[in-house]
Design an enzyme around this catalytic site. Sequence first.
Site, short mmCIF file in Angstrom:
data_model
loop_
_atom_site.label_atom_id
_atom_site.label_comp_id
_atom_site.label_asym_id
_atom_site.label_seq_id
_atom_site.Cartn_x
_atom_site.Cartn_y
_atom_site.Cartn_z
N ARG A 191 0.75 -1.10 -0.16
CA ARG A 191 0.03 -0.11 -0.11
C ARG A 191 1.02 1.16 0.08
O ARG A 191 0.35 2.24 -0.59
CB ARG A 191 -1.09 -0.12 1.10
CG ARG A 191 -1.83 1.18 1.12
CD ARG A 191 -3.00 1.06 2.17
NE ARG A 191 -3.71 0.28 2.05
CZ ARG A 191 -4.02 -0.97 2.99
NH1 ARG A 191 -3.45 -1.23 4.13
NH2 ARG A 191 -5.31 -1.64 2.53
N SER A 192 1.90 1.05 0.61
CA SER A 192 2.74 2.36 0.69
C SER A 192 3.43 2.83 -0.53
O SER A 192 3.42 3.82 -0.77
CB SER A 192 4.03 2.27 1.90
OG SER A 192 4.64 1.09 1.41
#
Length: 370
Positions: A280-281
């Site tokens: 996600r990052s």
Amino acid sequence: MRAVYPFTAIVGQERMKRALILNAVNPRIGGVLIRGERGTAKSTAARALAALLPNVRVVEDCRFACNPDRPDTLCTECRERKERGEELPVAIRRTPFVDLPVSATEDRVVGTLDIESAIQRGERRFDAGILASANRGLLYIDEVNLLDDHVVDVLLDSAAMGMNIVEREGISFTHPARFILVGTMNPEEGELRPQLLDRFALSVDIHGIRTTRERVQIMERNLVFEQDAELFRQEWLVREEELSRRIDLGRTLVDQVNHTDRNLLAIASLTASLNVDGHRSDLVILKAARAHAALEGRDHLIEMDIALAAELALPHRMKVGFSRQQEYYSARAGLTAPNLWGASPTSPGPFEKRSIQPDRVVGMHRLTAT
């Protein structure tokens, strides 16, 4: 109407202001969590951002403020009207600011379908919730750590998808839910579960300003604002309008910002070298970097965009203390931490040009890849 303190008059807290502005340029980033002690302008910044956001075009008689220029995001009611050949009237409205109470339930947030009306009269009736009011605006959650976990999850899902879909007993209703999600909390009152913390795209830890000069500035500006709020706002109007114009321009440019394979490799090598869980990052950094490029009026990414996005997307996802990582990489690159990872007390605000050189940031990326 309550006077709102100008966003550009807030002293310091550059990371917080940058995180808010990037979400204003592209709400699809996924929201920002601001963690800090009491009295550090968390709620002031959120309200001030909403006040300077540009007006939006909406379908005039739509209770969900649908965007007439985006047919793919229309609510169920507007889509059905369009299918019947109706012309949707257009109006200009101010960006709404919605304050979510801590006691809010899931039904109050997402809305409810009236099954009784559907069964007895064959009518589909949808009672809109808070997400409907927040569409095209800013949804503010104070003390988000005290909100029910399931409600936080629903809010984060809607912020990520940009749509609210309610289904019950074979009946469904859809409406857009594109909003800037801002959550604030005081860690002394309890933390968020790690699963929910990761769902917030950006996170900023803020503290009270320690420099005497800036603390004096805060007092002086607040005294003038309390004495004559309208006069104070007029003094800052040019800066407010300039930032509002840049946000509006950034919104039109953000989907046109291109990235290269080198940009993707820089992001991937950075997150991999810091042992960040999940992927996600990486996606958040890319979205935030594109928003920053659009804010600067560019259609391509540079290393600085990625570095500034990373310092907002990584702190709450690190397995070890992020401040220690900052100091380590800054020392290896021959830089001081404020120059690389955030604004120093005398640095320009988010609406001014920065003097950090891109080649210094390239050095940071090379270090993180080794």
